[in-house]
Design an enzyme around this catalytic site. Structure first.
Site, PDB file in Angstrom:
ATOM      1  N   LYS A 111      41.137  38.744  44.150  1.00  0.00           N
ATOM      2  CA  LYS A 111      41.447  37.614  45.021  1.00  0.00           C
ATOM      3  C   LYS A 111      42.955  37.362  45.116  1.00  0.00           C
ATOM      4  O   LYS A 111      43.466  36.958  46.159  1.00  0.00           O
ATOM      5  CB  LYS A 111      40.725  36.359  44.531  1.00  0.00           C
ATOM      6  CG  LYS A 111      39.246  36.353  44.848  1.00  0.00           C
ATOM      7  CD  LYS A 111      38.995  36.356  46.342  1.00  0.00           C
ATOM      8  CE  LYS A 111      37.547  36.173  46.704  1.00  0.00           C
ATOM      9  NZ  LYS A 111      37.318  36.162  48.166  1.00  0.00           N
ATOM     10  N   TYR A 155      37.533  39.796  39.365  1.00  0.00           N
ATOM     11  CA  TYR A 155      37.430  38.959  40.561  1.00  0.00           C
ATOM     12  C   TYR A 155      38.761  38.260  40.844  1.00  0.00           C
ATOM     13  O   TYR A 155      39.250  38.279  41.975  1.00  0.00           O
ATOM     14  CB  TYR A 155      36.328  37.916  40.365  1.00  0.00           C
ATOM     15  CG  TYR A 155      36.237  36.877  41.463  1.00  0.00           C
ATOM     16  CD1 TYR A 155      35.542  37.144  42.637  1.00  0.00           C
ATOM     17  CD2 TYR A 155      36.838  35.623  41.325  1.00  0.00           C
ATOM     18  CE1 TYR A 155      35.457  36.188  43.651  1.00  0.00           C
ATOM     19  CE2 TYR A 155      36.757  34.667  42.326  1.00  0.00           C
ATOM     20  CZ  TYR A 155      36.066  34.955  43.488  1.00  0.00           C
ATOM     21  OH  TYR A 155      35.980  34.015  44.485  1.00  0.00           O
TER      22      TYR A 155
END
Length: 256
Positions: free
Chosen positions: A167, A163
């Site tokens: 990002k 993640y």
């Protein structure tokens, strides 16, 4: 919600497309854009929540939002949703890539398939939604694309390496897409929230001690709420920010 929200005349009647709009920050985005009298389509996999939000807002605003069930991992379905929204409410002038999944996962147990799935949710849709929507924005003479980033990688946060990597990549993607499409008067920016108290955060990850620690690290020792992020999104979507592009705007009370 604040009773004295800013009004952006350039958003009235504008066609807006929001991913992940059924809950959390996305839900507040949908409502606040409706409040600006924009024409909003949002997508999500949470069908019951999406339909319930539409029913609620239909009673409050003259321009009710439209909901489409869509899993953003399915690029064809995502692009079809964008095409449908454009036909239904006119060419899209604002795209907000809000949908994401910050489910915790370990470095030690990471599989190749799970890594790919995290990127399919948290990064890939930002590119392919932009690719699908740019022709509509060109016909309009310009537009604003807002990709939601995260402070997690800037804070060197553990427990979700795929993640945080996705990002981090969004900021690079936004900048290159801004350069690619600036000639069409299309702006692309990254909006980076701090730790925002959404329902998901409160039910999944809330720890009073961590909340206290985070607030002490912030320059402003207060809790961030979805409206704080949406305030920035409305500005970036409006003509008031017409010369802002390729930027990363952090709303985290000075945490990073």
């Amino acid at each position: 919600m604040s009773k004295q929200n800013a009004v952006y005349p350039s958003l009235a009647g504008k066609s807006v497309f929001i991913t992940g709009g059924a809950a959390g920050i996305g839900e507040v985005m949908v409502e606040r854009f409706c409040q600006q009298q924009a024409k909003v389509t949002f997508i999500d996999t949470a069908v019951e929540k999406g339909l319930k939000l539409c029913e609620k807002l239909k009673k409050q605003y003259s321009c009710a939002p439209h909901f489409i069930e869509c899993d953003i991992r399915n690029v064809e379905a995502l692009q079809n949703s964008i095409a449908d929204a454009g036909q239904r409410q006119g060419d899209i002038g604002v795209l907000i890539n809000n949908a994401a999944d910050d489910t915790r996962h370990s470095f030690e147990d990471m599989s190749s398939d799970y890594w790919d799935d995290r990127f399919a949710v948290n990064l890939k849709p930002c590119f392919f939604s932009t690719q699908a929507i740019v022709p509509q924005m060109i016909r309009l003479g310009g537009g604003s694309i807002i990709n939601l980033g995260s402070v997690s990688w800037r804070k060197k946060q553990t427990c979700m390496p795929a993640y945080t990597t996705a990002k981090a990549a969004i900021e690079g993607l936004s900048r290159t897409l801004a350069a690619e499409n600036g000639k069409h008067n299309i702006r692309v920016n990254t909006l980076i929230p701090g730790w925002v108290m959404t329902e998901r955060q409160m039910t999944h990850w809330l720890d009073p001690e961590i909340v206290k620690e985070v607030q002490q690290e912030q320059c402003i020792h207060a809790t961030l709420y979805p409206d704080d992020i949406v305030n920035a999104a409305l500005f970036l979507a409006s003509d008031d920010s017409k010369m802002m592009t390729a930027q990363s705007i952090v709303v985290d009370a000075g945490w990073t």
